[in-house]
Design an enzyme around this catalytic site. Structure first.
Site, short mmCIF file in Angstrom:
data_model
loop_
_atom_site.label_atom_id
_atom_site.label_comp_id
_atom_site.label_asym_id
_atom_site.label_seq_id
_atom_site.Cartn_x
_atom_site.Cartn_y
_atom_site.Cartn_z
N TYR A 119 0.82 -1.22 0.00
CA TYR A 119 0.00 0.00 0.00
C TYR A 119 0.85 1.26 0.00
O TYR A 119 0.35 2.35 -0.31
CB TYR A 119 -0.93 0.02 1.22
CG TYR A 119 -2.02 -1.02 1.19
CD1 TYR A 119 -2.29 -1.77 0.05
CD2 TYR A 119 -2.78 -1.28 2.32
CE1 TYR A 119 -3.29 -2.73 0.03
CE2 TYR A 119 -3.79 -2.23 2.32
CZ TYR A 119 -4.03 -2.96 1.17
OH TYR A 119 -5.02 -3.91 1.16
N ASP A 169 -5.28 -6.95 5.89
CA ASP A 169 -6.51 -6.31 5.42
C ASP A 169 -7.54 -7.37 5.03
O ASP A 169 -8.71 -7.31 5.42
CB ASP A 169 -6.17 -5.41 4.22
CG ASP A 169 -7.30 -4.46 3.86
OD1 ASP A 169 -8.36 -4.48 4.50
OD2 ASP A 169 -7.11 -3.67 2.91
N ASP A 186 -11.03 -9.13 7.52
CA ASP A 186 -12.42 -9.11 7.04
C ASP A 186 -12.98 -10.53 7.00
O ASP A 186 -14.15 -10.76 7.33
CB ASP A 186 -12.51 -8.48 5.65
CG ASP A 186 -12.65 -6.96 5.72
OD1 ASP A 186 -12.21 -6.38 6.72
OD2 ASP A 186 -13.20 -6.36 4.78
N ASP A 243 -2.78 -18.25 2.25
CA ASP A 243 -3.94 -18.97 1.73
C ASP A 243 -4.42 -20.02 2.73
O ASP A 243 -5.62 -20.18 2.97
CB ASP A 243 -3.63 -19.60 0.37
CG ASP A 243 -2.26 -20.25 0.29
OD1 ASP A 243 -1.46 -20.13 1.25
OD2 ASP A 243 -1.97 -20.87 -0.75
N LYS A 260 3.78 -15.39 2.70
CA LYS A 260 3.72 -16.19 1.48
C LYS A 260 5.14 -16.46 1.02
O LYS A 260 5.54 -16.19 -0.11
CB LYS A 260 2.90 -15.45 0.41
CG LYS A 260 2.50 -16.31 -0.80
CD LYS A 260 1.61 -17.47 -0.45
CE LYS A 260 1.18 -18.22 -1.74
NZ LYS A 260 0.52 -19.51 -1.43
#
Length: 377
Positions: free
Chosen positions: A146, A254, A258, A230, A197
């Protein structure tokens, strides 16, 4: 704001969309704690978004910026909404929440995920999956993709357009947020799961190596595990109770937080705290906000769930005001209100009465009064 040294200064910025509606209920809660529990704080209301833009040409006008600069803690509502089309992109970017995170170096974003037994019937996940769920996601908030450079959109020689962003992390950026997670775990169940990852991304290789080094050097007493992002998403849905503290990078945090919201019944239930570094006086800047967005489709209807914002006040009481007993009291009041059947539309079972935003605020304040009365009986 008061200049009394013992008074904690809180800037209350409702923002846009449903932000002012839910923050108004949090303001009522703050006023209750000031009046009934003697919490030493001064509150300053400030505007953000379309209304100040129309008056000043800035979504973040100077008086709001001054209030936030002066504050020890910022209670934030939400950003965005249908009015964003009326604000030029440059003006929006100049006063963006990303910019504020960077300005105050709010690098550690804490998002507690707690399953309420009262919401088991309306939660998207099965009750047996949610039993005992209580963990915290710590998201690195001021680095990663970001904020990385270069970024942009360009036209290639063959006429195609190409968008590009840069994911990057340095040793210090990783270690300081990992330290936050490891220190927090020592006050909980002593377990940290670091999510990356590393099988694909070089930034994640560095992330994992630095977390392992820090753990070995300073936190070998804490149980440390690692998951690829994942797999972490799957595990949050499959068996969320396995987690205590989860730490991860900006974009992964982020998305995962959620996803984890479904373990708390609704995105409207999730609070958060964004913390800066501790200064030489032992203080740290903090911004508290519900995880949900501005929800323009329901803005102005008075039906938004204020509990994410109200629970953010509990985090403010605990982390900035150092009033853990008051934080516990507020969290207990929220659970008491839910156990009594208080529901906004997003968490209501079929056929249940749906409360307005203000009525849910009433339910929490009523629970605070009852619990407090019993304590002093």
């Amino acid at each position: 704001m008061s200049t009394q040294s013992n008074m904690v200064k809180v800037a209350v910025v409702g923002g846009e969309g449903i932000g002012p509606e839910v923050t108004a209920q949090s303001r009522r809660v703050l006023d209750w704690f000031a009046a009934k529990r003697g919490v030493p704080m001064t509150l300053r209301e400030a505007q953000y978004g379309l209304i100040p833009y129309l008056a000043t040409g800035k979504v973040l006008p100077e008086d709001t910026a001054a209030a936030m600069d002066e504050a020890d803690a910022i209670l934030w509502g939400a950003t965005g909404g249908p009015e964003t089309t009326e604000v030029p992109a440059a003006a929006r970017k100049a006063g963006s929440l990303l910019g504020l995170r960077s300005k105050y170096d709010l690098y550690a974003n804490l998002r507690p995920i707690v399953a309420s037994p009262a919401l088991s019937a309306s939660a998207p996940l099965k009750a047996e999956v949610l039993d005992g769920v209580d963990f915290v996601i710590i998201r690195e908030l001021t680095s990663g993709i970001y904020f990385g450079e270069p970024r942009g959109i360009e036209t290639l020689p063959d006429g195609q357009r190409r968008g590009f962003n840069t994911e990057q992390y340095t040793t210090n950026q990783i270690r300081r947020v990992a330290r936050s997670a490891l220190e927090l775990a020592r006050t909980r169940r002593n377990k940290v799961c670091s999510v990356d990852k590393a099988n694909v991304l070089e930034t994640s290789v560095v992330w994992r190596e630095e977390v392992i080094k820090l753990h070995k050097e300073e936190f070998s007493d804490v149980e440390l595990t690692h998951l690829y992002v994942d797999n972490a998403a799957m595990q949050i849905v499959r068996e969320p109770r396995q987690f205590d503290v989860m730490v991860t990078g900006n974009i992964f945090g982020d998305i995962l937080s959620d996803c984890a919201a479904m373990a708390s019944g609704s995105l409207g239930m999730l609070p958060s705290a964004s913390l800066g570094p501790v200064d030489r006086f032992g203080r740290r800047k903090a911004l508290y906000e519900p995880v949900h967005g501005s929800a323009p489709d329901i803005a102005g209807k008075g039906i938004a769930n204020p509990l994410g914002s109200i629970l953010s006040v509990a985090m403010l009481l605990r982390l900035t005001l150092n009033r853990p007993e008051d934080a516990d009291l507020l969290e207990k009041a929220v659970q008491t209100a839910l156990a009594s059947g208080a529901r906004t539309a997003d968490i209501a079972e079929a056929g249940a009465k749906k409360l307005s935003t203000v009525q849910m605020g009433d339910a929490v304040l009523g629970a605070l009064d009852r619990i407090s009365a019993k304590e002093h009986a």
